[in-house]
Design an enzyme around this catalytic site. Structure first.
Site, PDB file in Angstrom:
ATOM      1  N   TYR A 112      71.217 -28.821  -9.154  1.00 36.57           N
ATOM      2  CA  TYR A 112      70.050 -27.929  -9.070  1.00 36.57           C
ATOM      3  C   TYR A 112      70.345 -26.732  -8.144  1.00 36.57           C
ATOM      4  O   TYR A 112      70.045 -25.571  -8.476  1.00 36.57           O
ATOM      5  CB  TYR A 112      68.868 -28.747  -8.559  1.00 36.57           C
ATOM      6  CG  TYR A 112      67.542 -28.045  -8.501  1.00 36.57           C
ATOM      7  CD1 TYR A 112      66.749 -27.921  -9.639  1.00 36.57           C
ATOM      8  CD2 TYR A 112      67.053 -27.538  -7.298  1.00 36.57           C
ATOM      9  CE1 TYR A 112      65.510 -27.297  -9.578  1.00 36.57           C
ATOM     10  CE2 TYR A 112      65.819 -26.921  -7.222  1.00 36.57           C
ATOM     11  CZ  TYR A 112      65.047 -26.808  -8.369  1.00 36.57           C
ATOM     12  OH  TYR A 112      63.821 -26.190  -8.297  1.00 36.57           O
TER      13      TYR A 112
ATOM     14  N   LYS B 176      70.383 -22.817  -9.140  1.00 36.96           N
ATOM     15  CA  LYS B 176      69.452 -21.880  -8.486  1.00 36.96           C
ATOM     16  C   LYS B 176      70.191 -20.797  -7.698  1.00 36.96           C
ATOM     17  O   LYS B 176      69.710 -19.666  -7.587  1.00 36.96           O
ATOM     18  CB  LYS B 176      68.481 -22.649  -7.585  1.00 36.96           C
ATOM     19  CG  LYS B 176      67.538 -23.581  -8.353  1.00 36.96           C
ATOM     20  CD  LYS B 176      66.641 -22.796  -9.295  1.00 36.96           C
ATOM     21  CE  LYS B 176      65.648 -23.676 -10.024  1.00 36.96           C
ATOM     22  NZ  LYS B 176      64.821 -22.900 -10.968  1.00 36.96           N
TER      23      LYS B 176
END
Ligand code: NAP
Length: 247
Positions: free
Chosen positions: A155, A159
């Site tokens: 993640y 991001k």
């Protein structure tokens, strides 16, 4: 109304932050295409709230990780409404695990949805925006991109990738009158964070200088600003909306 006559696509708009963004852009006057992966009932709910308030909305179901599906979705929005002025790349998933336990499929799934999805939607939408010589793109990053987080290597990589993507696209598209910015939300109360234990939530809140969890509307307010005429001179920026968490 600030966005009268504008057409917006919000990805992942059936729930959470995307839902709040869709409702806010519609209340500011935009026609809103509500993208979602599979949750038709929730997407219809957002559509009926917008239409109930006198706005215009359409459902745009597609997996943002699938380039051909994204191309068809955006073409059908432009066919129906004539333009796409605002793109909010918000769709995202988590597949958390410690690095040593993380399956390659869980790494790929998060990169495909959270990062390649942003590439897919931006590539297709910007083609239309370039012809229009105007456009606003807002990408949903995370404070995790700035600081890292245990259990979120996939993640955080996606991001952080969004931040590099945002700055590069901002440079490429600026001469065409298109701005590209990112928002880095902190801890926002949605389905995504609902799975956290009360102890972890409490420990996180204690680290937030403003002393509370964020609401989806806190992020929608920032998107409304970045897509409004008040933000014409802002591009390539990462705005942390996190109660001070990333300071
Ligand atoms: P959420 O409540 O879990 O909602 C996720 C949304 O994304 C849903 O509308 C879902 O559609 C959609 N979606 C998931 N995979 C998709 C795909 N492949 N194609 C199209 N749509 C897809 O998440 P959230 O908390 O609102 O988060 C929204 C964004 O903010 C995400 O990018 C997330 O990473 C980011 N963010 C959230 C927080 C937080 O604290 N909540 C913090 C930082 C950043 P369905 O309903 O059809 O499944």
């Amino acid at each position: 109304m600030a966005l009268n006559g504008k057409t917006a696509l919000v990805t992942g708009a059936s729930r959470g932050i995307g839902r709040a963004i869709a409702l806010r852009l519609a209340s500011d006057g935009a026609r809103v295409a509500i993208n979602f992966a599979g949750n038709l009932d929730k997407a219809r709910e957002v559509q009926s709230i917008i239409e109930g308030n006198g706005g215009q909305a359409m459902l745009a179901q597609c997996n943002v990780a699938d380039f051909n599906a994204v191309e068809n979705m955006i073409k059908s929005i432009v066919d129906a409404w004539g333009s796409i002025g605002i793109l909010v790349n918000n769709a995202g998933i988590t597949r958390d695990n410690l690095l040593l336990r993380m399956k390659p499929d869980d790494f790929d799934a998060v990169i495909d949805t959270n990062l390649k999805g942003v590439f897919n939607c931006t590539k297709v939408a910007s083609k239309f925006m370039i012809k229009q010589r105007s456009g606003r793109i807002v990408n949903m990053s995370s404070v995790v991109a700035l600081n890292g987080n245990v259990g979120q290597t996939n993640y955080a990589a996606a991001k952080a990738g969004i931040i590099g993507f945002t700055k590069s696209a901002a440079r490429e598209l600026a001469p065409r009158g298109i701005t590209v910015n990112a928002i880095a939300p902190g801890f926002i109360d949605t389905d995504m964070t609902a799975a956290m234990s009360d102890a972890v939530k409490q420990a996180t809140v204690e680290r937030i200088p403003l002393g509370r969890v964020g609401a989806p509307d806190d992020i929608a307010n920032a998107v409304a600003f970045l897509t409004s005429d008040q933000a014409t001179y802002i591009t390539g920026q990462v705005l942390a909306v996190d109660g001070g968490l990333s300071m």
